[in-house]
Design a protein around this motif. Sequence first.
Motif, PDB file in Angstrom:
ATOM      1  N   ASN A 231       0.845  -1.199   0.000  1.00 40.52           N
ATOM      2  CA  ASN A 231       0.000   0.000   0.000  1.00 40.52           C
ATOM      3  C   ASN A 231       0.884   1.253   0.000  1.00 40.52           C
ATOM      4  OD1 ASN A 231       0.920   0.246   2.663  1.00 40.52           O
ATOM      5  ND2 ASN A 231      -1.085   0.777   3.466  1.00 40.52           N
ATOM      6  N   HIS A 232       0.306   2.381   0.335  1.00 37.42           N
ATOM      7  CA  HIS A 232       1.027   3.654   0.255  1.00 37.42           C
ATOM      8  C   HIS A 232       2.308   3.655   1.083  1.00 37.42           C
ATOM      9  CE1 HIS A 232       1.647   7.998   0.011  1.00 37.42           C
ATOM     10  NE2 HIS A 232       1.763   8.024   1.324  1.00 37.42           N
ATOM     11  N   TYR A 233       2.242   3.146   2.296  1.00 37.79           N
ATOM     12  CA  TYR A 233       3.416   3.114   3.185  1.00 37.79           C
ATOM     13  C   TYR A 233       4.212   1.815   3.062  1.00 37.79           C
ATOM     14  CZ  TYR A 233       1.944   7.423   5.494  1.00 37.79           C
ATOM     15  OH  TYR A 233       1.611   8.728   5.769  1.00 37.79           O
ATOM     16  N   TRP A 234       4.002   1.084   1.977  1.00 33.94           N
ATOM     17  CA  TRP A 234       4.786  -0.107   1.650  1.00 33.94           C
ATOM     18  C   TRP A 234       4.544  -1.258   2.626  1.00 33.94           C
ATOM     19  CZ3 TRP A 234       9.587   3.539   1.555  1.00 33.94           C
ATOM     20  CH2 TRP A 234       9.429   4.467   0.520  1.00 33.94           C
ATOM     21  N   PHE A 235       3.306  -1.359   3.130  1.00 38.99           N
ATOM     22  CA  PHE A 235       2.933  -2.472   3.987  1.00 38.99           C
ATOM     23  C   PHE A 235       2.343  -3.600   3.158  1.00 38.99           C
ATOM     24  CE2 PHE A 235       3.164   0.737   7.241  1.00 38.99           C
ATOM     25  CZ  PHE A 235       3.496   0.039   8.402  1.00 38.99           C
ATOM     26  N   ASP A 236       2.652  -4.823   3.537  1.00 40.65           N
ATOM     27  CA  ASP A 236       1.963  -5.993   3.010  1.00 40.65           C
ATOM     28  C   ASP A 236       0.638  -6.094   3.758  1.00 40.65           C
ATOM     29  OD1 ASP A 236       0.938  -8.499   2.432  1.00 40.65           O
ATOM     30  OD2 ASP A 236       2.898  -9.467   2.385  1.00 40.65           O
ATOM     31  N   MET A 237      -0.428  -5.696   3.115  1.00 39.28           N
ATOM     32  CA  MET A 237      -1.710  -5.615   3.813  1.00 39.28           C
ATOM     33  C   MET A 237      -2.315  -6.974   4.113  1.00 39.28           C
ATOM     34  SD  MET A 237      -3.621  -2.246   2.456  1.00 39.28           S
ATOM     35  CE  MET A 237      -4.075  -2.983   0.900  1.00 39.28           C
ATOM     36  N   ASN A 238      -1.785  -8.020   3.498  1.00 37.77           N
ATOM     37  CA  ASN A 238      -2.284  -9.351   3.829  1.00 37.77           C
ATOM     38  C   ASN A 238      -1.680  -9.880   5.119  1.00 37.77           C
ATOM     39  OD1 ASN A 238      -4.017 -11.533   3.225  1.00 37.77           O
ATOM     40  ND2 ASN A 238      -2.261 -12.742   2.531  1.00 37.77           N
ATOM     41  N   ARG A 239      -1.070  -9.029   5.892  1.00 40.79           N
ATOM     42  CA  ARG A 239      -0.579  -9.404   7.220  1.00 40.79           C
ATOM     43  C   ARG A 239      -1.264  -8.569   8.308  1.00 40.79           C
ATOM     44  NH1 ARG A 239       0.891 -12.247   3.665  1.00 40.79           N
ATOM     45  NH2 ARG A 239       2.917 -13.249   3.403  1.00 40.79           N
ATOM     46  N   ASP A 240      -2.284  -7.813   7.919  1.00 42.39           N
ATOM     47  CA  ASP A 240      -2.857  -6.826   8.841  1.00 42.39           C
ATOM     48  C   ASP A 240      -4.293  -7.140   9.247  1.00 42.39           C
ATOM     49  OD1 ASP A 240      -2.509  -4.353  10.292  1.00 42.39           O
ATOM     50  OD2 ASP A 240      -3.827  -3.382   8.837  1.00 42.39           O
ATOM     51  N   TRP A 241      -4.787  -8.344   8.958  1.00 43.12           N
ATOM     52  CA  TRP A 241      -6.170  -8.663   9.305  1.00 43.12           C
ATOM     53  C   TRP A 241      -6.362  -8.763  10.812  1.00 43.12           C
ATOM     54  CZ3 TRP A 241     -10.274  -9.900   5.790  1.00 43.12           C
ATOM     55  CH2 TRP A 241      -9.918  -9.844   4.437  1.00 43.12           C
ATOM     56  N   LEU A 242      -5.341  -9.181  11.540  1.00 40.95           N
ATOM     57  CA  LEU A 242      -5.460  -9.289  13.001  1.00 40.95           C
ATOM     58  C   LEU A 242      -5.084  -7.995  13.708  1.00 40.95           C
ATOM     59  CD1 LEU A 242      -6.310 -11.614  14.941  1.00 40.95           C
ATOM     60  CD2 LEU A 242      -3.878 -11.973  15.361  1.00 40.95           C
ATOM     61  N   PRO A 243      -3.925  -7.375  13.405  1.00 37.77           N
ATOM     62  CA  PRO A 243      -3.579  -6.120  14.086  1.00 37.77           C
ATOM     63  C   PRO A 243      -4.382  -4.914  13.631  1.00 37.77           C
ATOM     64  CG  PRO A 243      -1.766  -6.840  12.673  1.00 37.77           C
ATOM     65  CD  PRO A 243      -2.772  -7.937  12.665  1.00 37.77           C
ATOM     66  N   VAL A 244      -4.899  -4.913  12.429  1.00 38.01           N
ATOM     67  CA  VAL A 244      -5.812  -3.878  11.912  1.00 38.01           C
ATOM     68  C   VAL A 244      -5.252  -2.471  12.115  1.00 38.01           C
ATOM     69  CG1 VAL A 244      -8.266  -3.397  11.650  1.00 38.01           C
ATOM     70  CG2 VAL A 244      -7.582  -5.374  12.962  1.00 38.01           C
TER      71      VAL A 244
ATOM     72  N   ILE B 154     -12.402  -5.410   8.162  1.00 36.74           N
ATOM     73  CA  ILE B 154     -12.795  -6.047   9.422  1.00 36.74           C
ATOM     74  C   ILE B 154     -14.191  -5.589   9.830  1.00 36.74           C
ATOM     75  CG2 ILE B 154     -12.244  -6.223  11.877  1.00 36.74           C
ATOM     76  CD1 ILE B 154     -10.449  -7.834   9.900  1.00 36.74           C
ATOM     77  N   GLU B 155     -14.501  -4.330   9.601  1.00 42.22           N
ATOM     78  CA  GLU B 155     -15.846  -3.840   9.908  1.00 42.22           C
ATOM     79  C   GLU B 155     -16.887  -4.586   9.079  1.00 42.22           C
ATOM     80  OE1 GLU B 155     -18.374   0.363  10.042  1.00 42.22           O
ATOM     81  OE2 GLU B 155     -16.244   0.364   9.533  1.00 42.22           O
ATOM     82  N   THR B 156     -16.623  -4.780   7.792  1.00 42.25           N
ATOM     83  CA  THR B 156     -17.530  -5.537   6.935  1.00 42.25           C
ATOM     84  C   THR B 156     -17.675  -6.976   7.427  1.00 42.25           C
ATOM     85  OG1 THR B 156     -17.054  -4.207   4.967  1.00 42.25           O
ATOM     86  CG2 THR B 156     -17.869  -6.441   4.601  1.00 42.25           C
TER      87      THR B 156
ATOM     88  N   LEU C  12      -8.901  -4.443  19.907  1.00 45.26           N
ATOM     89  CA  LEU C  12      -9.942  -5.354  20.391  1.00 45.26           C
ATOM     90  C   LEU C  12     -11.325  -4.850  20.015  1.00 45.26           C
ATOM     91  CD1 LEU C  12      -8.560  -6.294  23.930  1.00 45.26           C
ATOM     92  CD2 LEU C  12      -8.195  -7.443  21.746  1.00 45.26           C
ATOM     93  N   LYS C  13     -11.545  -3.553  20.154  1.00 44.58           N
ATOM     94  CA  LYS C  13     -12.863  -2.995  19.820  1.00 44.58           C
ATOM     95  C   LYS C  13     -13.149  -3.136  18.327  1.00 44.58           C
ATOM     96  CE  LYS C  13     -15.427  -1.242  22.050  1.00 44.58           C
ATOM     97  NZ  LYS C  13     -16.606  -1.841  22.712  1.00 44.58           N
ATOM     98  N   ARG C  14     -12.123  -3.019  17.490  1.00 38.50           N
ATOM     99  CA  ARG C  14     -12.334  -3.209  16.047  1.00 38.50           C
ATOM    100  C   ARG C  14     -12.790  -4.629  15.742  1.00 38.50           C
ATOM    101  NH1 ARG C  14      -6.793  -0.149  15.202  1.00 38.50           N
ATOM    102  NH2 ARG C  14      -7.552   1.990  15.336  1.00 38.50           N
ATOM    103  N   HIS C  15     -12.419  -5.556  16.608  1.00 41.90           N
ATOM    104  CA  HIS C  15     -12.828  -6.950  16.434  1.00 41.90           C
ATOM    105  C   HIS C  15     -14.085  -7.292  17.247  1.00 41.90           C
ATOM    106  CE1 HIS C  15      -9.578  -8.390  13.922  1.00 41.90           C
ATOM    107  NE2 HIS C  15      -8.686  -7.824  14.702  1.00 41.90           N
ATOM    108  N   GLN C  16     -14.795  -6.282  17.671  1.00 41.49           N
ATOM    109  CA  GLN C  16     -16.052  -6.474  18.393  1.00 41.49           C
ATOM    110  C   GLN C  16     -15.856  -7.245  19.703  1.00 41.49           C
ATOM    111  OE1 GLN C  16     -18.988  -5.021  17.013  1.00 41.49           O
ATOM    112  NE2 GLN C  16     -17.384  -4.155  15.728  1.00 41.49           N
ATOM    113  N   VAL C  17     -14.704  -7.086  20.316  1.00 43.20           N
ATOM    114  CA  VAL C  17     -14.414  -7.721  21.599  1.00 43.20           C
ATOM    115  C   VAL C  17     -14.915  -6.830  22.734  1.00 43.20           C
ATOM    116  CG1 VAL C  17     -12.545  -8.387  23.173  1.00 43.20           C
ATOM    117  CG2 VAL C  17     -12.457  -9.049  20.749  1.00 43.20           C
TER     118      VAL C  17
END
Length: 837
Positions: free
Chosen positions: A214-227, A236-238, A409-414
Amino acid sequence: MNKILFSLILLLSLQLTAQEDLDLSYYLPQDVSYNDEIPKPQDILGYIPGEWHANHDQVVNYMNTLAEASPRIRLENRGRTFENRPLILLIITSEENQENLEEIRRQHVALTEPGSEDLDLENMPVVVNQGFSIHGNEASGTNAALLAAYYLAAAEGEEIEDLLENTVILFDPAFNPDGLQRFSYWANTNKSANINPDPQDREYSEVWPGGRTNHYWFDMNRDWLPVQLPESRVRIETFHQWYPNILTDHHEMGPNASFFFQPGIPSRTHPLTPALNQELTKEIGTYHAAALDNIGSLYYTEENFDDFYYGKGSTFPDIQGSIGILFEQGSSRGHAQETDNGILTFPFTIKNQFTAAFSTLEAAQKMRVQLLDYQRNFYRNARREAKKGAYAFGNSKDASSAYHLAEILKRHQVEVREVKEQFNVKEKTFKPGSSFIVPKDQKHHRLLEAMFEKRTQFTDSLFYDISAWSLPLAFNLDFTAGAPIKNAGQTIDSLTGPVITLPEKSRYAYLMEWHPYEAPKALNRILNQGIRAKVAMQPFRNAERTFDYGTIMIPAQNQDMDAEEIHKFLVDVAEDAHIGITAIETGLTAGVNLGSNQFRALEPQKVALLVGDGITPYDAGEVWHLFDQRYDMKITKLDLSRFSRADLSRYTDIILPNAWGNAVGEEEMKKLKEWVQNGGTLIGFKNAAQWFEKNDFMDLEFIENDVQAKNVTFEQRRDFRGAQGIGGAIFEAKQDRSHPVNFGYKDDKLALFRDTTIFVKADSTSYKNPLMYTEEPLLSGYISEENLEILPGTVPFKHNSMGRGNVILFTDNTNFRAFWYGTNKLLMNAIFFGDEM
């Protein structure tokens, strides 16, 4: 004719056909009719998908056009990327379902709640979340999405009507808009009229950093958990709005590969994933196999990839009652490329992705009740096994870091609760305002276990990604799995920032502790405002409290601003950074006094980051993101291709991220060395260690793992070598808190993320080892026995004076994937306090 030979001939003929006279019939089923009122892709794009690489603007334009033309499609704009591109989602289902969509959603979510046994699965649609090209230069996915969306909007007949009546499709055509835009520009601007499949052509070798990230050169397929990224947050919201039964993730791999679909290697599935999940994944795979057989495409399954790290798109759903599926298509990386399987064309890669998208929908429809029942039972079983008690995490000196973990945690509805009153567990103190309690008996307790676990035993020694990610360790927080639930206060519906005390007006000085996460952001503003500030090299105490190493002191007198202006400015700084600043009226303190030489003057820092060919984009991007997004600090990206012309005297610090090959040549090396000797601070990460040693920036002694292969077959050789790597695990180091690199840490132990096998021997002078791995360093993750014998007593940090400057080395990544908050301050300490080391 031999079946395999026939498949190969058919494969080659399909690829050759794809290069000439391309039309929609190459992709789409021809045994159905299509609604003429629905615009075809070429009506909007000006070309048939596969002739050119669609950029994100074109994708959005076409999807908006489809949504306007088709009652089957509802389009949502869920947010924006860092480059301000829309993050759209198409919800595709029958027109009748669209009219009752919210009721369908509520009923589907009810599957995950108590009382779900009363729901009628026979009459409930299955929900499929289809996502494409999370790596922007794996473009066949998004280009296939153009065709898939058209088919779902325009196809007519009983088959498509049954599909849409029984399925709600959450359709994300471009997981990574910024990377896709970057790659489409590259592929299209290097395309020839006479397509050249020579792999050495410029078309197939993107310039640094490429379109994967992405813009900041992150592999976004590693960000589903840390969000941590905006694209991830809307995904994650969807997910939590719908809880899809299947989530697909369309990727590409090397040109010489064929097509992969899950399941991956069985022994590398995370133990928290139910066995039935993998059985269902395998059953869905039979639909992919049949569809790919039908078009003669080669494929494989249960090799290479795995389902261990829950931060990947194909694995994250597995801990949530869903089925995650990874697709990997051999990539043309442009328009056509010579491969071991013949000429691989872009249209052919699109056709395979399109085929897999619809074999998924076929499987979902035919396995609909089975998938719905699996989801219901997943949450019903989870409720039965939920334990009593609670987790607690916090940091009495750094409320902000605890707050940022609570955000995840809140992003994951915890469910997260306040701490009602202070309590202690095993010498750890949890206070209201700087700690949180998380009940174990809640809907997502399995996800919580996955987030918080510390695992050191594994059935396999190889991992496609990291083997450890324990979030309390990543945030450097006090943590317990045995918190008394009686100390839990109100459930937090909406997080607000940490409560801080604004400074009163002082005639003498202000003090700012260095513990809070945002302290560097505050200090940067103060210094750039032209306000003089000093750092305390020793602790001290006034009448009310003790101030630790690294406390920042701002004198009220002899400044360019008057006392009123300084007070007003510091109040604004405190509010902006959510950090407490204390007014003090006397310099007579216990320990060092405020006029002592143990308070060292600080200067504004001007930082540069080396980027370009040879530099690891992920590591560089993490630093850029940290400065730009977390600390609001300017950082200059110095491209190595222009380094010879750069005026280095403008910078106080230069950061050299992990690199490969001879990224920094001899001339650049000489220029850096002269700059350091004249007073600059050079900060290197990971394999900068070898470069520092080779070029006499540091005198380092490395310890090598010389394990020999014994009783290892030729077939086992890769597994043997792979097992000696450290793919990503967490280790404990002890800290000398009096050393400036450790300012701001309250304890003498720190968790470090490590993904290298660079082992540096400690200095014989003890105070030169402010960070050292403990005798039993493994906290979580996999490391071979041989490497674990080497690691204790080695050091992840080195400092060397050179002329009037400094050379600083971190063998580990202090900024890993933007969620390793706990060690970000090590880099900030090197920036602000390097001269005091």
